[in-house]
Write a protein that holds these residues in place. Structure first.
Motif, short mmCIF file in Angstrom:
data_model
loop_
_atom_site.label_atom_id
_atom_site.label_comp_id
_atom_site.label_asym_id
_atom_site.label_seq_id
_atom_site.Cartn_x
_atom_site.Cartn_y
_atom_site.Cartn_z
N GLU A 1 -9.87 -5.07 -6.66
CA GLU A 1 -9.03 -3.90 -6.44
C GLU A 1 -8.08 -4.13 -5.26
OE1 GLU A 1 -12.74 -2.24 -8.42
OE2 GLU A 1 -12.41 -3.57 -6.73
N GLY A 2 -8.60 -4.76 -4.22
CA GLY A 2 -7.87 -4.81 -2.95
C GLY A 2 -6.75 -5.81 -2.88
N ILE A 3 -6.92 -7.00 -3.49
CA ILE A 3 -5.92 -8.04 -3.25
C ILE A 3 -5.35 -8.66 -4.53
CG2 ILE A 3 -6.78 -8.61 -0.96
CD1 ILE A 3 -8.18 -11.05 -2.13
N THR A 4 -5.62 -8.07 -5.70
CA THR A 4 -4.96 -8.57 -6.91
C THR A 4 -3.92 -7.58 -7.42
OG1 THR A 4 -6.56 -7.71 -8.52
CG2 THR A 4 -7.04 -9.86 -7.53
N PHE A 5 -3.76 -6.47 -6.73
CA PHE A 5 -2.73 -5.49 -7.07
C PHE A 5 -1.76 -5.38 -5.90
CE2 PHE A 5 -6.32 -4.37 -9.70
CZ PHE A 5 -5.75 -4.03 -10.92
N SER A 6 -0.54 -4.98 -6.19
CA SER A 6 0.43 -4.76 -5.13
C SER A 6 -0.01 -3.58 -4.27
CB SER A 6 1.81 -4.48 -5.71
OG SER A 6 1.84 -3.20 -6.33
N HIS A 7 0.64 -3.42 -3.12
CA HIS A 7 0.34 -2.30 -2.23
C HIS A 7 0.50 -0.97 -2.97
CE1 HIS A 7 0.87 0.68 0.95
NE2 HIS A 7 0.29 -0.18 1.78
N GLU A 8 1.61 -0.82 -3.68
CA GLU A 8 1.87 0.44 -4.38
C GLU A 8 0.84 0.68 -5.48
OE1 GLU A 8 5.39 2.71 -6.94
OE2 GLU A 8 5.65 0.61 -6.31
N THR B 1 -3.91 1.44 6.71
CA THR B 1 -2.50 1.12 6.50
C THR B 1 -2.06 0.15 7.59
OG1 THR B 1 -1.64 2.89 7.91
CG2 THR B 1 -2.12 3.45 5.61
N LYS B 2 -0.85 -0.38 7.43
CA LYS B 2 -0.32 -1.33 8.40
C LYS B 2 -0.24 -0.70 9.79
CE LYS B 2 2.78 -5.17 7.40
NZ LYS B 2 4.03 -5.57 6.71
N LYS B 3 -0.06 0.63 9.83
CA LYS B 3 0.06 1.34 11.11
C LYS B 3 -1.29 1.72 11.70
CE LYS B 3 4.63 3.27 10.06
NZ LYS B 3 5.42 4.51 9.90
N GLY B 4 -2.37 1.31 11.03
CA GLY B 4 -3.70 1.57 11.56
C GLY B 4 -4.26 2.93 11.20
N GLN B 5 -3.68 3.58 10.19
CA GLN B 5 -4.19 4.87 9.72
C GLN B 5 -4.95 4.67 8.42
OE1 GLN B 5 -0.39 6.75 9.35
NE2 GLN B 5 -0.38 7.54 11.43
N ARG B 6 -5.87 5.56 8.14
CA ARG B 6 -6.59 5.45 6.87
C ARG B 6 -5.68 5.93 5.74
NH1 ARG B 6 -11.65 3.94 7.76
NH2 ARG B 6 -12.66 4.57 9.71
N TYR C 1 -11.06 -10.06 3.56
CA TYR C 1 -9.96 -10.97 3.23
C TYR C 1 -8.73 -10.53 4.03
CZ TYR C 1 -12.78 -12.73 -0.64
OH TYR C 1 -13.78 -13.31 -1.40
N GLU C 2 -8.86 -10.65 5.34
CA GLU C 2 -7.87 -10.06 6.25
C GLU C 2 -6.45 -10.52 5.96
OE1 GLU C 2 -7.01 -9.76 11.07
OE2 GLU C 2 -8.08 -11.47 10.24
N HIS C 3 -6.25 -11.85 5.82
CA HIS C 3 -4.90 -12.38 5.67
C HIS C 3 -4.25 -11.90 4.37
CE1 HIS C 3 -1.50 -14.99 6.18
NE2 HIS C 3 -1.78 -15.68 5.10
N PHE C 4 -5.03 -11.87 3.29
CA PHE C 4 -4.48 -11.44 2.01
C PHE C 4 -4.11 -9.96 2.02
CE2 PHE C 4 -7.23 -15.09 0.83
CZ PHE C 4 -6.23 -15.91 0.33
N TYR C 5 -4.96 -9.13 2.62
CA TYR C 5 -4.61 -7.70 2.74
C TYR C 5 -3.35 -7.53 3.58
CZ TYR C 5 -8.83 -5.76 0.57
OH TYR C 5 -9.81 -5.37 -0.32
N LEU D 1 -0.83 -9.60 3.90
CA LEU D 1 0.33 -9.98 3.11
C LEU D 1 0.75 -8.87 2.15
CD1 LEU D 1 -0.59 -13.68 2.21
CD2 LEU D 1 1.23 -12.92 3.76
N LEU D 2 -0.19 -8.04 1.75
CA LEU D 2 0.09 -6.94 0.83
C LEU D 2 0.40 -5.63 1.55
CD1 LEU D 2 -2.68 -7.79 -1.78
CD2 LEU D 2 -0.21 -7.91 -2.15
N GLY D 3 0.47 -5.68 2.87
CA GLY D 3 0.87 -4.49 3.62
C GLY D 3 -0.27 -3.59 4.06
N TRP D 4 -1.50 -4.12 4.06
CA TRP D 4 -2.66 -3.36 4.53
C TRP D 4 -3.19 -3.98 5.82
CZ3 TRP D 4 -3.19 0.98 1.98
CH2 TRP D 4 -2.87 1.06 0.62
N LYS D 5 -4.01 -3.22 6.50
CA LYS D 5 -4.75 -3.75 7.65
C LYS D 5 -6.24 -3.71 7.33
CE LYS D 5 -5.71 -3.02 12.58
NZ LYS D 5 -5.49 -2.13 13.75
N MET D 6 -6.89 -4.84 7.45
CA MET D 6 -8.32 -4.94 7.17
C MET D 6 -9.05 -5.25 8.47
SD MET D 6 -11.00 -5.19 5.11
CE MET D 6 -10.10 -4.82 3.61
N THR D 7 -10.08 -4.46 8.79
CA THR D 7 -10.85 -4.69 10.01
C THR D 7 -12.19 -5.35 9.66
OG1 THR D 7 -11.77 -2.45 9.88
CG2 THR D 7 -9.79 -2.76 11.24
N PRO D 8 -12.80 -6.07 10.61
CA PRO D 8 -14.08 -6.72 10.33
C PRO D 8 -15.12 -5.71 9.86
CG PRO D 8 -13.16 -7.54 12.38
CD PRO D 8 -12.30 -6.39 11.96
#
Length: 454
Positions: free
Chosen positions: A83-90, A110-115, A142-146, A148-155
């Motif tokens: 779900e997270g990294i095989t679809f575009s952000h939209e 989100t990239k801005k750090g909001q849910r 998968y921090e780097h892949f998220y 690239l798709l415009g998301w922020k992934m935390t540990p």
């Protein structure tokens, strides 16, 4: 008084909808039975419900799975890497628009750090007796892949600790984990406050669960082959869990009905219809071949070469699962040819490193190697196909674009992301990489095909 709580869980279905009619009927029937008996039921999915190998998932951008979960009455789901990294952000941002369940992922922002508006870090579910569960979800890092798709992934393990510290006024905690068995076992050791830990991602199966300290772990394998069931006994006078058991049900042992195959076929036909959009017309068909030179495989190699602006490129011919016929070529044709959720990638290597990688690619055992995972949806590796790489009588007679390789010079190698995870070419795992997302190799193949055959 003792109250019975039933938690049914699925994970890693990967759009194997051929198992879904029996799963959904089983869950619906169980829900009715428990409600008649006055027992509470919770339905959870632990991620990777979708997989773009199936035409309906590809054509609907994952949205077609939501009505299936709605119909059964799922309470909450978390997301997996599919779900997270095989679809575009939209596409991910709108996938659950019609969901009648909660999407619970504590470590996605989100990239801005909001849910995202459609995500919760945890939910609280209060039962009729007053017993209250917190249900938490976390997914693989998968921090780097998220990114690239415009998301922020935390540990996920850091985020889990924050959520556990934040939760108050609950009597029990359920964790939905898409991290894999090793992380799940570590979590159970470190966080005894978690009562039930349901896991996926590594496709592990725990037929009778596994108890670690105070946590009961459950897992139901992959592809809908099993359905997980955790049963809890609650002492309502003290609001405490006094007993926990886990089991799984084998889907193929469940009753199959006549309408099941029609449903399965209908989902496939819906997907074909959604992908029935012409890409190009071919005057002549194109053949693929796993063990001999073929125009289709070379065209894919050329596509990745041009898309990544590489100095040289190699891919495996086993990626191409068939031929293209003469005439109108649709998105469905190309999806069937290249169903893999695999992205193009460029890797920066010195000439010495590149030479070693090419040497490894000449391993005579590679073509017949049966390949599983890493996004690959084919059968065997197949021959390695090259672009811009000429190998003479030996590896020491190696040229890149007609010039003898320079061992200290940097080169840009185009390839597929599955080769960068270190299973076959360790140098590619260590090297600097550029991943191209959300484009899959079928997208860049379509792009190249249009250039040559429009």
């Amino acid at each position: 008084m003792i109250e019975k709580i039933h938690i049914y869980h699925t994970n890693d279905l990967h759009s194997h909808f051929e198992n879904w009619p029996r799963i959904s009927r089983f869950l619906s029937e169980r829900k009715r039975q428990h409600e008649v008996a006055g027992e509470e039921v919770i339905f959870l999915d632990l991620g990777d419900f979708v997989d773009k190998w199936h035409p309906l998932t590809e054509g609907s951008k994952g949205k077609a799975s939501v009505p299936l979960l709605n119909e059964v009455g799922y309470d909450a789901v978390t997301i997996g890497n599919n779900e997270g990294i095989t679809f575009s952000h939209e596409e991910l941002d709108t996938m659950y628009k019609e969901a009648q369940f909660d999407v619970v992922v504590a470590n996605l922002y989100t990239k801005k750090g909001q849910r995202p508006k459609w995500v919760k870090p945890y939910i609280k579910k209060k039962l009729k007796s007053g017993f209250t569960f917190a249900i938490i979800g976390i997914t693989a890092y998968y921090e780097h892949f998220y990114q690239l798709l415009g998301w922020k992934m935390t540990p996920p393990l850091d985020e889990l600790k924050k959520v556990l510290d934040d939760i108050t006024d609950v009597d029990g905690i359920i964790l939905m984990s898409h991290l894999g068995i090793r992380d799940d076992e570590w979590i159970a050791t470190e966080h005894e406050v978690i009562d039930v830990l349901l896991g996926g991602h590594t496709h592990h199966l725990l037929p009778n669960g596994k108890v670690i300290h105070q946590s009961l772990l459950g897992a139901a394998g992959k592809y809908g082959y099993y359905i997980g069931h955790v049963q809890l006994s609650i002492d309502t006078s003290t609001n405490t869990i006094v007993n926990k058991t886990a089991t799984v049900y084998k889907t193929e042992d469940l009753e199959e009905k006549k309408q099941d195959q029609k449903l399965i076929n209908d989902w496939m036909e819906q997907g074909k219809s959604l992908l029935n959009k012409e890409v190009v017309k071919l005057k002549n068909g194109l053949k693929g071949d796993w063990f001999n030179p073929s125009p289709l495989t070379q065209l894919l190699c050329d596509a990745i070469h041009h898309w990544t602006k590489a100095d040289c490129t190699f891919i495996n011919s086993g990626l191409v699962l068939g031929d293209l016929p003469q005439g109108s070529i649709t998105q469905y044709h190309i999806h069937s040819l290249l169903p893999h959720p695999i992205n193009p990638c460029a890797v920066t290597l010195t000439g010495a490193e590149l030479k070693e990688v090419i040497k490894q690619s000449l391993n005579p055992e590679l073509p017949q190697l049966q390949l599983k995972g890493l996004g690959f949806r084919g059968q065997v590796m197949g021959n390695i196909v090259y672009k811009g790489i000429t190998i003479g009588e030996s590896i020491n007679d190696l040229s890149i674009n007609g010039e003898k390789i320079e061992l200290h010079r940097e080169y840009r190698l185009g390839t597929t992301d599955m080769f960068t995870f270190g299973h076959f070419f360790p140098e590619l795992k260590r090297a600097k990489k550029t991943y191209y997302m959300p484009e899959f190799i079928r997208d860049v193949f379509s792009w190249e095909l249009k250039k040559h055959h429009s």
